[in-house]
Design an enzyme around this catalytic site. Structure first.
Site, PDB file in Angstrom:
ATOM      1  CD  GLU A  43      26.588  22.652 -83.379  1.00 55.88           C
ATOM      2  OE1 GLU A  43      25.923  22.906 -82.714  1.00 55.88           O
ATOM      3  OE2 GLU A  43      27.284  21.896 -82.916  1.00 55.88           O
ATOM      4  CE  LYS A 116      22.239  20.983 -81.767  1.00 54.44           C
ATOM      5  NZ  LYS A 116      23.278  21.319 -81.697  1.00 54.44           N
ATOM      6  CB  CYS A 153      26.104  19.572 -83.261  1.00 54.60           C
ATOM      7  SG  CYS A 153      27.114  18.488 -82.596  1.00 54.60           S
TER       8      CYS A 153
END
Length: 285
Positions: A43, A116, A153
């Site tokens: 990430e 994300k 994540c």
């Protein structure tokens, strides 16, 4: 093609972007020398984990898709004939920034970007200050080496993300991560919980999972690495420790059909009863 070599690049990040770019390119070449066909970076690969603190100055770290941190990886994918997943801090317009991952195929074609969706906020994880919630949904990418989906994540902790990507046809779920120490609980390591929770998506969906984390000390945080690949039965078939490293593992996509025929979770879903998850029914507590 049923057998694919998956590669993960686990690195300590420098404050200097150019150092991270060059080191990553070197490690990607090493992974390809070991046979990797699909490679995922960690990430926000091009910098350190800046959301430890809140500062308007950090918005300057965001970069557009055309930036060299992306274009050089795109060229590398074409040169090496690989699929490359490149997570980055994306600048779309003034005041609009995403935590994203661009995907390039073996011909250097840009396949798209995953942004994300779940944005955390907590001590030293001040991501809501920096990232707009994703607006790309949950894309699945058809590649020469299989169908892949990405959760970035915090996305990886949500079973709904893995299930949606699976239902859309993903065979390998990639989870680029930046997870480490908890400032309020310095005695605690979440590594075991992280590994169990994320590898469990393999079992629930009959897919391969490839999770890659960063390592090392960055200001007040220490990232514990632990990158791994799990098979459709949730077994960790290869992992890394808390040092920099490259993971390359051959997987057989035929295992997906075998596992799904054994554990019929997709057949036996009851979507007609899942209203509470969608907020369509009142949940008493």
């Amino acid at each position: 093609m049923s057998k694919v070599n998956v590669g993960l690049i686990q690195l300590a990040s420098d404050e200097r972007m150019e150092v991270n770019i060059e080191k990553t390119k070197e490690k990607v070449r090493e992974a390809v020398a070991k046979g990797a066909n699909i490679i995922c970076l960690q990430e926000l690969y091009h910098g350190q984990y800046f959301p430890q603190t809140v500062s308007v100055d950090n918005y300057r770290l965001a970069i557009p898709l055309e930036h060299e941190a992306l274009s050089e990886m795109q060229q590398l994918a074409k040169e090496l004939g690989i699929v490359l997943i490149v997570p980055f801090y994306e600048r779309v317009a003034k005041g609009i920034y995403f935590n994203s991952a661009a995907v390039y195929d073996e011909k250097g074609n840009y396949l798209g970007t995953t942004r994300k969706n779940h944005i955390p906020d907590g001590p030293q994880y001040h991501e809501k200050f920096y990232f707009t919630p994703g607006n790309t949904g949950y894309p699945v990418y058809d590649t020469k080496f299989g169908r892949i989906g990405i959760g970035i994540c915090w996305d990886e902790w949500f079973p709904e993300v893995a299930r949606i990507l699976t239902l859309k046809g993903a065979e390998i779920l990639f989870y680029p991560s930046a997870i480490g120490s908890e400032p309020d609980h310095p005695e605690l390591s979440t590594r075991a919980a992280w590994t169990k929770a994320i590898s469990a998506h393999s079992i629930h969906n009959g897919v391969f999972v490839a999770a890659v984390n960063r390592v090392g000390q960055e200001k007040e945080m220490n990232f514990y690495g632990g990158s791994f690949i799990s098979n459709p039965l949730g077994e960790i078939i290869q992992s890394l420790d808390d040092k920099e490293g490259i993971l390359v593992e051959e997987i057989d996509l035929h295992e997906i059909e075998f596992t799904r025929n054994l554990l019929q979770f997709l057949r036996d879903r009851r979507t007609d009863t899942y209203g509470p998850i969608l907020g369509k029914e009142k949940i008493s507590g």
